[in-house]
Design an enzyme around this catalytic site. Structure first.
Site, PDB file in Angstrom:
ATOM      1  N   VAL A   3       0.843  -1.218   0.000  1.00  0.00           N
ATOM      2  CA  VAL A   3       0.000   0.000   0.000  1.00  0.00           C
ATOM      3  C   VAL A   3       0.872   1.260   0.000  1.00  0.00           C
ATOM      4  O   VAL A   3       0.505   2.290  -0.561  1.00  0.00           O
ATOM      5  CB  VAL A   3      -0.979  -0.029   1.199  1.00  0.00           C
ATOM      6  CG1 VAL A   3      -0.297   0.176   2.524  1.00  0.00           C
ATOM      7  CG2 VAL A   3      -2.096   0.980   1.004  1.00  0.00           C
ATOM      8  N   ASP A   4       2.071   1.137   0.571  1.00  0.00           N
ATOM      9  CA  ASP A   4       3.027   2.261   0.596  1.00  0.00           C
ATOM     10  C   ASP A   4       3.350   2.695  -0.835  1.00  0.00           C
ATOM     11  O   ASP A   4       3.288   3.878  -1.188  1.00  0.00           O
ATOM     12  CB  ASP A   4       4.291   1.769   1.314  1.00  0.00           C
ATOM     13  CG  ASP A   4       5.290   2.864   1.638  1.00  0.00           C
ATOM     14  OD1 ASP A   4       6.386   2.530   2.096  1.00  0.00           O
ATOM     15  OD2 ASP A   4       4.977   4.047   1.427  1.00  0.00           O
TER      16      ASP A   4
END
Ligand code: APR
Length: 173
Positions: free
Chosen positions: A32-33
């Site tokens: 998700v980063d």
């Protein structure tokens, strides 16, 4: 304060704050980063790097949270929190709970009314999704009245079928 589930890509949500599952160096990784930084653009990483150099030269400890611009995302803020790496021998549940507590506390201090969380630590950091969802929901429900007076909406964003089932079960609990 309303808790809900919205499966899909967290970068598309129009909320005041999107929470990022970061690493302590606040350097872009995967998961998700990477999705948040790709969609949000270079301004997010530029601010994150400044925060790390100025305030956390040894890295942001697991369980803590910092805020940056959301860049080109529809959100106003990205709140970066560092989840614990799952361990089979050491119970790090309270550090994972701290990610939600500290992110919510910081969100309230910023006047955030709506916040979206991915399943912190449930990807690269190996936390079993069922337990990750349970901790996310339980900790958010325990939010103080003061925080809940500002943060009116908490959205959990499961990625994939198994994660959706895990959050459904956690919310039903
Ligand atoms: N939207 C919502 N959730 C997502 C998205 C997305 N676009 N992409 C991935 N996820 C989900 C994963 O499926 C997982 O359930 O986010 C959850 C967290 O997984 P990771 O992103 O791998 O985060 P984490 O397990 O906390 O590991 C953090 O991974 O990406 C690196 O830089 C990061 O080093 C840090 C580590």
């Amino acid at each position: 304060m309303k808790l809900s589930i919205q499966p899909g890509d967290i970068t598309t949500l129009t909320v005041d704050a999107v929470v990022n599952a970061a690493n302590s160096q606040l350097r872009v990784g995967g998961g998700v980063d990477l999705a948040i930084n790709r969609a949000g653009g270079p301004g997010i990483q530029a601010e994150a790097r400044r925060i790390r150099v100025d305030q956390y030269p040894d890295g942001l400890p697991a369980g803590q949270a910092v805020a940056t611009t959301a860049g080109d995302l529809p959100a106003r803020w990205v709140i970066h929190t560092v989840g614990p790496v799952h361990s089979a021998t050491e119970d790090r549940s309270d550090t994972l709970a701290s990610c939600y507590r500290e992110s919510l506390r910081l969100a309230a201090s910023l006047g955030v009314a709506s916040i979206a969380f991915p399943a912190i630590s449930a990807g690269v950091y190996g936390w079993p999704i069922g337990d990750a969802a349970r901790i996310a929901v339980q900790t958010s429900r325990e939010m103080s009245d003061e925080v809940a007076a500002t943060v009116r909406e908490v959205i959990f964003v499961p990625f994939g079928e198994e994660a959706v089932r895990a959050y459904d079960a956690a919310l039903a609990g």
